[in-house]
Design an enzyme around this catalytic site. Structure first.
Site, PDB file in Angstrom:
ATOM      1  NE  ARG A 214      -1.798  -2.023   3.235  1.00 17.72           N
ATOM      2  CZ  ARG A 214      -2.137  -2.654   4.338  1.00 17.72           C
ATOM      3  NH1 ARG A 214      -3.346  -2.540   4.802  1.00 17.72           N
ATOM      4  NH2 ARG A 214      -1.267  -3.384   4.989  1.00 17.72           N
TER       5      ARG A 214
ATOM      6  CB  SER B 285      -8.077  -5.392   8.983  1.00 18.59           C
ATOM      7  OG  SER B 285      -8.187  -6.195   7.846  1.00 18.59           O
TER       8      SER B 285
HETATM    9  P1  ADP Z   1      -1.324  -9.167   7.808  1.00 22.54           P
HETATM   10  O1  ADP Z   1      -1.693  -9.212   9.259  1.00 22.54           O
HETATM   11  O2  ADP Z   1      -0.614 -10.375   7.286  1.00 22.54           O
HETATM   12  O3  ADP Z   1      -0.689  -7.869   7.348  1.00 22.54           O
HETATM   13  P2  ADP Z   1      -3.742  -8.287   6.509  1.00 22.54           P
HETATM   14  O4  ADP Z   1      -5.049  -9.007   6.547  1.00 22.54           O
HETATM   15  O5  ADP Z   1      -3.692  -6.955   7.160  1.00 22.54           O
HETATM   16  O6  ADP Z   1      -2.737  -9.307   7.096  1.00 22.54           O
HETATM   17  O7  ADP Z   1      -3.254  -8.119   5.007  1.00 22.54           O
HETATM   18  C1  ADP Z   1      -2.985  -9.230   4.193  1.00 22.54           C
HETATM   19  C2  ADP Z   1      -2.303  -8.759   2.929  1.00 22.54           C
HETATM   20  O8  ADP Z   1      -3.188  -7.917   2.204  1.00 22.54           O
HETATM   21  C3  ADP Z   1      -1.027  -7.940   3.142  1.00 22.54           C
HETATM   22  O9  ADP Z   1      -0.106  -8.281   2.124  1.00 22.54           O
HETATM   23  C4  ADP Z   1      -1.482  -6.519   2.970  1.00 22.54           C
HETATM   24  O10 ADP Z   1      -0.435  -5.692   2.505  1.00 22.54           O
HETATM   25  C5  ADP Z   1      -2.541  -6.694   1.897  1.00 22.54           C
HETATM   26  N1  ADP Z   1      -3.537  -5.623   1.931  1.00 22.54           N
HETATM   27  C6  ADP Z   1      -4.307  -5.256   2.979  1.00 22.54           C
HETATM   28  N2  ADP Z   1      -5.103  -4.213   2.646  1.00 22.54           N
HETATM   29  C7  ADP Z   1      -4.823  -3.918   1.345  1.00 22.54           C
HETATM   30  C8  ADP Z   1      -5.271  -2.916   0.416  1.00 22.54           C
HETATM   31  N3  ADP Z   1      -6.154  -1.992   0.773  1.00 22.54           N
HETATM   32  N4  ADP Z   1      -4.750  -2.937  -0.832  1.00 22.54           N
HETATM   33  C9  ADP Z   1      -3.815  -3.855  -1.170  1.00 22.54           C
HETATM   34  N5  ADP Z   1      -3.330  -4.792  -0.348  1.00 22.54           N
HETATM   35  C10 ADP Z   1      -3.821  -4.830   0.892  1.00 22.54           C
END
Ligand code: ADP
Length: 168
Positions: free
Chosen positions: A90, A128
């Site tokens: 991001r 999230s």
């Molecule tokens: P983690 O706890 O492994 O970071 P997340 O559920 O927060 O898990 O995110 C999982 C993946 O999705 C990560 O690679 C994160 O960078 C990606 N991600 C989360 N939100 C977005 C978004 N808005 N756009 C693109 N990628 C995203």
């Protein structure tokens, strides 16, 4: 057969995750969306709740499989015979951490490749944790998560339908 894994917490799943899933499913033959069962975090949704939300959301994508795992990602990848990790970027703040993880995974398991998709510009602010923060105060999360999950998210904070600040 290119089998990839998109691991994450998905607590809760957002439009950003959905966008990542749809875009990566176009690139690989089979995409495992895998919820990490991370005992050190105190999650909002249980692993099985997150798996069912993701399953509902991806029901129309034939090459997506939703699962969960604990322990090391590379060990789970051996179990399901996946070679590719998909992660999202991001902002630069994601980069340093993601690079470190990708490198250690390559050291531990040299045949594994990590591919990064950059966030769609309109979703690059979305995480999230932002959803949890907003929802906890009854803020409008309708632009952040699929409509079908809104009530369940507010319910975790004891916020009723009447108290939701959703613009109609
Ligand atoms: P983690 O706890 O492994 O970071 P997340 O559920 O927060 O898990 O995110 C999982 C993946 O999705 C990560 O690679 C994160 O960078 C990606 N991600 C989360 N939100 C977005 C978004 N808005 N756009 C693109 N990628 C995203």
């Amino acid at each position: 057969m290119k089998r990839a894994i998109y691991p994450g917490s998905f607590d809760p799943v957002t439009f950003g995750h959905e966008d990542m899933i749809r875009r990566s499913a176009e690139i690989v033959d089979e995409l495992y969306v895998a919820v990490l069962n991370n005992s050190s975090k105190n999650p909002l949704f249980s692993v099985s709740e997150r798996v069912s939300m993701l399953s509902e959301l991806t029901a129309d994508i034939p090459n997506v499989v939703v699962t969960s795992f604990d322990g090391l990602l590379i060990d789970y990848m051996k179990e399901i015979d996946a070679q590719i990790i998909v992660r999202g970027l991001r902002a630069v703040t994601d980069f340093e951490y993601e690079l470190q993880i990708a490198e250690i995974n390559r050291v531990e398991s040299p045949t594994v490749e990590t591919i990064f998709l950059t966030a769609s510009p309109n979703l690059s602010y979305l995480s999230s944790s932002i959803v949890r923060e907003f929802a906890s105060y009854g803020g409008d999360i309708s632009k952040l998560v699929p409509a079908r999950f809104i009530d369940a998210i507010y319910a975790k904070y004891g916020i009723t339908k009447k108290e939701q600040k959703i613009e109609q």
